[in-house]
Design an enzyme around this catalytic site. Structure first.
Site, PDB file in Angstrom:
ATOM      1  N   LYS A  84     -10.425   0.562   0.985  1.00 53.99           N
ATOM      2  CA  LYS A  84     -10.813   1.907   0.538  1.00 53.99           C
ATOM      3  C   LYS A  84     -10.896   2.029  -0.983  1.00 53.99           C
ATOM      4  O   LYS A  84     -11.780   2.678  -1.505  1.00 53.99           O
ATOM      5  CB  LYS A  84      -9.819   2.944   1.064  1.00 53.99           C
ATOM      6  CG  LYS A  84      -9.902   3.174   2.563  1.00 53.99           C
ATOM      7  CD  LYS A  84      -8.917   4.269   2.947  1.00 53.99           C
ATOM      8  CE  LYS A  84      -8.962   4.559   4.430  1.00 53.99           C
ATOM      9  NZ  LYS A  84      -8.176   5.751   4.781  1.00 53.99           N
ATOM     10  N   ASP A 120     -10.897  12.018   4.492  1.00 55.34           N
ATOM     11  CA  ASP A 120      -9.490  12.076   4.933  1.00 55.34           C
ATOM     12  C   ASP A 120      -8.839  13.445   4.660  1.00 55.34           C
ATOM     13  O   ASP A 120      -8.174  14.005   5.531  1.00 55.34           O
ATOM     14  CB  ASP A 120      -8.664  10.979   4.245  1.00 55.34           C
ATOM     15  CG  ASP A 120      -8.917   9.608   4.862  1.00 55.34           C
ATOM     16  OD1 ASP A 120      -9.396   9.550   6.008  1.00 55.34           O
ATOM     17  OD2 ASP A 120      -8.622   8.600   4.195  1.00 55.34           O
TER      18      ASP A 120
END
Ligand code: ATR
Length: 295
Positions: A84, A120
């Site tokens: 990420k 997220d």
């Protein structure tokens, strides 16, 4: 080949032709990812001519993998641990959300521009709102790693007052000052994970979010918060989803508190990526069942 639109073929098994769109998730390890089951269930429910495939990609190979996304024009990609952060420098543009947390979980095409985004934080907020309606004003956040950062920024956007506790207190301090500087909305403070400080912070918070890996398989007999700090007024949200009920959540439920696991956040962050890629709102219940079937 029939002439039906994708929508008209909803719920039917789709044969792939040359027009099929390819979605993917990159990570390492990737074998245990729930995303393929979740996204392929949504693809099938909507009758899209598409497929979502897992790829094991080591960090060293991420530049080549993203070059492959461009060369083969993948329709959308998710990135998971440990990629990420590394993806941040490999896209054409970063969304506001990805830039501020320094992490990308979604690649999507805005025309010919490959954008790195993170769903997220918003996925977390949506799952929380879906479960309890209004978001509480005070939260205790356990952990100061990558997932904590996403959750903290998202909550700060909504004006939630944050107390961040972490085993390594310096990381909690750094995150708290980052949040306070980034947000005009709220303040965040850091505490250590000592018994006294946690006890006091838990007593003042309504929402407690576990963003550590404590309680996750295989260490299922550990909890990041002592049982005696839990109250019936608490909303305890554990980002862990394997096991579905951690010791923390079991203790919370026994006290009469609201206990939420990480399945809904997984589903909501995935649904946000899916909508960005396809323009369709995917069926959340179908995606959630697909995840539960893997647990
Ligand atoms: P993620 O991306 O899932 O947030 P991470 O960035 O590695 O993963 O963060 C893991 C978090 O869990 C950190 O807050 C870590 O605490 P440290 O910063 O002190 O390392 C926390 N954590 C992991 N194992 C822990 C343990 N046994 N006890 C307490 N905290 C733990």
């Amino acid at each position: 080949m029939d002439n039906k639109t994708e929508g008209e073929r909803m719920g039917t098994e789709m044969e792939l032709t040359g027009k099929a769109r390819v979605f993917a998730v990159f990570g390492s390890p990737i074998e245990h990812s729930r995303s393929p089951a979740m996204h392929n269930a949504a693809i099938q429910a909507l009758g899209l001519e598409a497929v979502y495939v897992p790829f094991r990609v080591e960090p060293d190979h991420l530049p080549e993998a993203i070059a492959g996304v461009r060369a083969m024009r993948f329709a959308g990609v998710n990135l998971t641990i440990p990629l990420k952060e590394a993806a941040v420098g490999l896209v054409d543009e970063l969304s506001h959300e990805a830039r501020r947390i320094g992490a990308v979980n979604t690649l999507w095409w805005d025309g010919d521009v490959l954008v790195g985004h993170s769903t997220d934080g918003e996925g977390f907020l949506r799952s929380l709102e879906a479960a309890i309606g209004d978001i509480p004003h005070k939260a205790l956040i356990l952990g100061a790693g990558g997932s904590s950062r996403g959750v903290c920024h998202a909550l700060a956007d909504r004006g939630v007052k944050l107390t961040i506790s972490n085993r390594t207190v310096e990381k909690a301090e750094k995150l708290a000052s980052e949040i306070s500087n980034a947000s005009g909305n709220t303040k965040a403070s850091a505490i250590s994970a000592s018994f006294e400080e946690l006890s006091e912070a838990a007593a003042h918070a309504t929402l407690v979010v576990n963003c550590t890996s404590v309680g996750m398989e295989p260490r299922i007999n550990e909890s990041p918060l002592p049982e005696q700090f839990l109250r019936s007024q608490h909303v305890i949200y554990d980002l862990v989803y394997n096991p579905r009920e951690t010791l923390l959540l079991r203790n919370a439920r026994a006290k009469g508190a609201v206990a939420l696991n990480g399945v809904d956040m997984l589903v909501h962050q995935g649904a946000l990526s899916f909508e960005l890629w396809t323009g369709f709102k995917p069926p959340l219940d179908v995606m959630k069942q697909a995840v539960l079937d893997t647990l």
